[in-house]
Design a protein around this motif. Structure first.
Motif, PDB file in Angstrom:
ATOM      1  N   LEU A  53       3.178   6.094   6.831  1.00  0.00           N
ATOM      2  CA  LEU A  53       2.609   6.806   7.979  1.00  0.00           C
ATOM      3  C   LEU A  53       3.635   6.784   9.101  1.00  0.00           C
ATOM      4  N   VAL A  54       4.034   7.966   9.572  1.00  0.00           N
ATOM      5  CA  VAL A  54       5.047   8.099  10.618  1.00  0.00           C
ATOM      6  C   VAL A  54       4.388   8.727  11.839  1.00  0.00           C
ATOM      7  N   GLY A  55       4.665   8.163  13.021  1.00  0.00           N
ATOM      8  CA  GLY A  55       4.084   8.702  14.238  1.00  0.00           C
ATOM      9  C   GLY A  55       4.981   8.482  15.439  1.00  0.00           C
ATOM     10  N   PHE A  56       4.441   8.782  16.615  1.00  0.00           N
ATOM     11  CA  PHE A  56       5.190   8.595  17.857  1.00  0.00           C
ATOM     12  C   PHE A  56       4.215   8.316  18.985  1.00  0.00           C
ATOM     13  N   SER A  57       4.761   7.929  20.146  1.00  0.00           N
ATOM     14  CA  SER A  57       3.902   7.434  21.226  1.00  0.00           C
ATOM     15  C   SER A  57       4.267   8.067  22.558  1.00  0.00           C
ATOM     16  N   SER A  58       3.507   7.688  23.584  1.00  0.00           N
ATOM     17  CA  SER A  58       3.662   8.287  24.909  1.00  0.00           C
ATOM     18  C   SER A  58       4.979   7.916  25.580  1.00  0.00           C
ATOM     19  N   ASN A  59       5.655   6.873  25.115  1.00  0.00           N
ATOM     20  CA  ASN A  59       6.967   6.520  25.668  1.00  0.00           C
ATOM     21  C   ASN A  59       8.108   6.975  24.750  1.00  0.00           C
ATOM     22  N   GLU A  60       7.776   7.940  23.859  1.00  0.00           N
ATOM     23  CA  GLU A  60       8.767   8.549  22.953  1.00  0.00           C
ATOM     24  C   GLU A  60       9.387   7.539  21.984  1.00  0.00           C
ATOM     25  N   GLN A  61       8.612   6.531  21.604  1.00  0.00           N
ATOM     26  CA  GLN A  61       8.985   5.684  20.477  1.00  0.00           C
ATOM     27  C   GLN A  61       8.513   6.360  19.189  1.00  0.00           C
ATOM     28  N   ILE A  62       9.297   6.260  18.133  1.00  0.00           N
ATOM     29  CA  ILE A  62       8.810   6.676  16.831  1.00  0.00           C
ATOM     30  C   ILE A  62       8.672   5.435  15.967  1.00  0.00           C
ATOM     31  N   PHE A  63       7.759   5.487  15.009  1.00  0.00           N
ATOM     32  CA  PHE A  63       7.459   4.299  14.211  1.00  0.00           C
ATOM     33  C   PHE A  63       6.985   4.728  12.834  1.00  0.00           C
ATOM     34  N   SER A  64       6.983   3.775  11.902  1.00  0.00           N
ATOM     35  CA  SER A  64       6.460   4.032  10.566  1.00  0.00           C
ATOM     36  C   SER A  64       5.823   2.767  10.023  1.00  0.00           C
ATOM     37  N   PHE A  65       4.816   2.962   9.178  1.00  0.00           N
ATOM     38  CA  PHE A  65       4.150   1.870   8.470  1.00  0.00           C
ATOM     39  C   PHE A  65       4.209   2.166   6.983  1.00  0.00           C
ATOM     40  N   TYR A  66       4.468   1.131   6.188  1.00  0.00           N
ATOM     41  CA  TYR A  66       4.498   1.280   4.734  1.00  0.00           C
ATOM     42  C   TYR A  66       3.316   0.535   4.129  1.00  0.00           C
ATOM     43  N   ALA A  67       2.526   1.258   3.324  1.00  0.00           N
ATOM     44  CA  ALA A  67       1.408   0.652   2.607  1.00  0.00           C
ATOM     45  C   ALA A  67       1.796   0.556   1.140  1.00  0.00           C
ATOM     46  N   ASP A  68       1.804  -0.657   0.613  1.00  0.00           N
ATOM     47  CA  ASP A  68       2.264  -0.929  -0.749  1.00  0.00           C
ATOM     48  C   ASP A  68       1.072  -0.880  -1.703  1.00  0.00           C
ATOM     49  N   SER A  69       1.156   0.008  -2.704  1.00  0.00           N
ATOM     50  CA  SER A  69       0.039   0.133  -3.645  1.00  0.00           C
ATOM     51  C   SER A  69      -0.087  -1.096  -4.539  1.00  0.00           C
ATOM     52  N   ALA A  70       1.006  -1.833  -4.744  1.00  0.00           N
ATOM     53  CA  ALA A  70       0.967  -3.011  -5.614  1.00  0.00           C
ATOM     54  C   ALA A  70       0.303  -4.196  -4.925  1.00  0.00           C
ATOM     55  N   THR A  71       0.681  -4.442  -3.675  1.00  0.00           N
ATOM     56  CA  THR A  71       0.143  -5.608  -2.964  1.00  0.00           C
ATOM     57  C   THR A  71      -1.115  -5.288  -2.162  1.00  0.00           C
ATOM     58  N   GLY A  72      -1.331  -4.006  -1.863  1.00  0.00           N
ATOM     59  CA  GLY A  72      -2.477  -3.631  -1.044  1.00  0.00           C
ATOM     60  C   GLY A  72      -2.303  -3.938   0.422  1.00  0.00           C
ATOM     61  N   LEU A  73      -1.064  -4.221   0.853  1.00  0.00           N
ATOM     62  CA  LEU A  73      -0.792  -4.567   2.242  1.00  0.00           C
ATOM     63  C   LEU A  73      -0.165  -3.380   2.968  1.00  0.00           C
ATOM     64  N   ILE A  74      -0.255  -3.387   4.288  1.00  0.00           N
ATOM     65  CA  ILE A  74       0.391  -2.392   5.124  1.00  0.00           C
ATOM     66  C   ILE A  74       1.080  -3.095   6.276  1.00  0.00           C
ATOM     67  N   GLU A  75       2.351  -2.752   6.495  1.00  0.00           N
ATOM     68  CA  GLU A  75       3.114  -3.382   7.576  1.00  0.00           C
ATOM     69  C   GLU A  75       4.041  -2.362   8.218  1.00  0.00           C
ATOM     70  N   ARG A  76       4.359  -2.606   9.474  1.00  0.00           N
ATOM     71  CA  ARG A  76       5.302  -1.732  10.171  1.00  0.00           C
ATOM     72  C   ARG A  76       6.693  -1.919   9.584  1.00  0.00           C
ATOM     73  N   SER A  77       7.332  -0.819   9.251  1.00  0.00           N
ATOM     74  CA  SER A  77       8.673  -0.897   8.671  1.00  0.00           C
ATOM     75  C   SER A  77       9.749  -0.388   9.620  1.00  0.00           C
ATOM     76  N   TYR A  78       9.342   0.336  10.680  1.00  0.00           N
ATOM     77  CA  TYR A  78      10.345   0.797  11.647  1.00  0.00           C
ATOM     78  C   TYR A  78       9.674   1.049  12.995  1.00  0.00           C
ATOM     79  N   GLN A  79      10.401   0.689  14.041  1.00  0.00           N
ATOM     80  CA  GLN A  79      10.002   1.023  15.415  1.00  0.00           C
ATOM     81  C   GLN A  79      11.272   1.259  16.217  1.00  0.00           C
ATOM     82  N   SER A  80      11.397   2.443  16.794  1.00  0.00           N
ATOM     83  CA  SER A  80      12.579   2.744  17.595  1.00  0.00           C
ATOM     84  C   SER A  80      12.420   2.150  18.994  1.00  0.00           C
ATOM     85  N   THR A  81      13.462   2.271  19.786  1.00  0.00           N
ATOM     86  CA  THR A  81      13.347   1.944  21.196  1.00  0.00           C
ATOM     87  C   THR A  81      12.590   3.065  21.902  1.00  0.00           C
TER      88      THR A  81
END
Length: 568
Positions: free
Chosen positions: A305-333
């Motif tokens: 899941l890739v998105g962005f915010s009101s301070n023009e940060q972009i970010f992504s979250f990776y959800a792993d089908s094997a582990t069933g977990l989701i964690e942030r994998s990238y956050q820009s300045t």
């Protein structure tokens, strides 16, 4: 007497062998009809006619393989583009609508019920004097080698897979002159009251997921039946929700949720059947407020899941089908790339271990490449325009973008060259105020749908031309499915509703109107044509053999109605 032990008796190990897969039959490329030497009929009102092929580039059969789990899947396609000619309108510059299209007698498009065969892409032309060249033909033959083909009822079909048909089919179409189109709203039948705040369509399955924030419910609807099937509890201690999506890879709902909504929005995985929270990320998406515009990309082994915010940060979250977990994998300045305003993100090409997303950032179209785990790899400015960008969609390797100056442009995804610029009769709003759903929520075929000012607008992605239909339009967030030409939105009480643009059947027409148009087409001035007495007969339409004179045609039409025809 002795017996050989075998698997039929319950002993032994069977000898395993790969299943025999029949060879894909060769696709015949001989056309069933040709326009050469044929006399085209002239039509009025309503008609169903077979088509003549007048242009077909080479048909290429492609066989490819890919691995799904432990199986190797082989698929073959034979995609054909063509221009089909049906008739010539009796009345010059009249407006015609193609209501139905058939291939070998089977309906593949029906505008009266919102049906379109999967993968069918076409542009219909009614031959008016302002008709442009077709972009599919231009891309194949070159601009100087293609005419606009004005004066005929044609359609251009793009990349139609004919493997299942075995050969180019016989096409037929139903055409309606001056056919009216209407907005048809159907409210979903719900099990209980309550505002559905967020929508997540699964177009392939015909399912709509909705989140009711007040009451914390996940609600399940059938799009085809316009019916709520059940609702599940989704209570947990957060208050602000956005970027609500369904992942087919995970069979999970994914969204962002925060307690105060600023700097604390985490990613959440939810079981769509039970409403239970399966996983929550440890890290927040951004240090600011998340915009409700994201791109969900299904990749091998999971979902990003890739998105962005009101301070023009972009970010992504990776959800792993094997582990069933989701964690942030990238956050820009903050102020990613030095940009002051990011308005949209749209998914692009997925290539095994990486994929692209595109951001509308100030006046730049920016391509960001992420790995299949959602980590940052690179960013490139594809194009810099004169006006700031508001919205973008990915279409066949190119990007179609809308600006803050009410224009739409098609940008070559490789070179960044602007292929066309058109003015549109609407303005897509900023990300904070628009009701138009994110690009990844739309299933687009030929057009983007936009609603505003009491009018529905459809902008062609290949030409930039916009058609409009006046009438009531969505006043709440909405998403569009170009495959079924369906809009999903909610009414003023938060109840989901389905909107379709329905083409009528053209109705009946006065016989005298047809005779008037016939004689004028034959060169008679309007003041040279007169009707005496009461002639109120009605017709559906007419298909005319132009090898006869208009006098003979008019006489043959009048005789069955006991109408006398004479010249003074």
């Amino acid at each position: 007497m002795s017996f050989s032990r075998g698997v039929w008796a319950g002993w032994g190990t069977p000898t395993r062998s790969s299943p025999t897969v029949p060879n894909v039959p060769d696709v015949q490329v001989t056309l069933p009809t040709s326009a050469y030497g044929q006399t085209l009929p002239v039509v009025y009102g309503k008609c169903r006619l077979p088509a003549a092929y007048i242009w077909v580039p080479p048909i290429l059969t492609v066989t490819s393989t890919h691995v799904e789990y432990w199986d190797t899947i082989t698929s073959t396609t034979a995609k054909m583009s063509c221009r089909l000619r049906f008739a010539r309108p009796l009345v010059p510059n009249s407006t015609w609508t193609m209501r139905k299209l058939y291939a070998n007698g089977k309906a593949i498009y029906d505008a009266s019920i919102g049906y379109r065969k999967k993968g069918l892409k076409f542009t219909a032309y009614d031959g008016r004097s302002t008709q442009p060249r077709d972009p599919t033909m231009v891309a194949e033959e070159g601009l100087t080698n293609v005419s606009a083909h004005r004066g005929y009822l044609d359609i251009v079909v793009k990349d139609f897979d004919i493997v299942g048909l075995g050969a180019p089919p016989v096409f037929e179409a139903e055409w309606i002159q001056d056919g009216a189109t209407t907005h048809d709203y159907d409210l979903f039948r719900v099990l209980a009251a309550g505002t559905v705040n967020l929508l997540a369509p699964d177009w392939e399955a015909g399912t709509l997921y909705g989140r009711q924030n007040g009451g914390a419910l996940i609600r399940h609807f059938s799009i085809g039946a316009q019916q709520e099937y059940f609702a599940t509890d989704n209570s947990f201690g957060l208050n602000y929700f956005s970027d609500f999506r369904y992942s087919r890879t995970l069979d999970k709902l994914v969204f962002l949720a925060g307690f105060i909504g600023s700097g604390d929005s985490v990613a959440v995985l939810v079981n769509p059947l039970t409403g239970a929270v399966d996983a929550t990320s440890a890290s927040a998406a951004t240090t600011a407020i998340v915009h409700d515009c994201a791109a969900l990309v299904d990749v091998a082994g999971g979902t990003v899941l890739v998105g962005f915010s009101s301070n023009e940060q972009i970010f992504s979250f990776y959800a792993d089908s094997a582990t069933g977990l989701i964690e942030r994998s990238y956050q820009s300045t903050a102020s990613f790339g030095g940009y002051a305003n990011i308005e949209c993100v749209t998914p692009g090409e997925v290539r095994g271990s990486e994929f692209d997303v595109y951001f509308c950032a100030d006046a730049d179209l920016v391509k960001v490449t992420l790995t299949a785990l959602g980590t940052f790899k690179s960013s490139t400015v594809i194009a810099t325009l004169a006006d700031d960008l508001r919205y973008a969609v990915y279409d066949d390797g190119d990007l179609v973008v809308w600006t803050d100056a009410a224009t739409v442009k098609r940008i070559n995804g490789t070179t960044g060259a602007v292929e066309f610029t058109k003015t549109v009769p609407y303005q897509i709003e900023t990300v904070d105020t628009r009701d138009l759903g994110s690009p990844d929520q739309q299933r687009l075929v030929n057009e983007l749908y936009f609603a505003g000012g009491g009018t529905s607008y459809f902008t062609n992605l290949d030409t930039g031309l916009t058609r409009s239909i006046a009438g009531t339009t969505p006043a709440n967030p909405y998403v569009f499915d170009g495959q079924t030409e369906t809009i999903i939105t909610t009414n003023g009480f938060g109840v989901p509703e389905r909107l379709r643009i329905i083409a009528d059947d053209g109705g009946k027409r006065l016989l005298t109107d047809f005779l008037q148009a016939l004689m004028e087409a034959g060169g008679f001035a309007p003041d040279e044509i007169a009707f005496e007495g009461s002639i109120d007969d009605l017709i559906d339409g007419a298909v005319i053999d132009i090898t006869a004179s208009v006098r003979d045609i008019a006489r043959s039409v009048c005789e069955p109605y006991s109408i006398a025809m004479f010249e003074r």
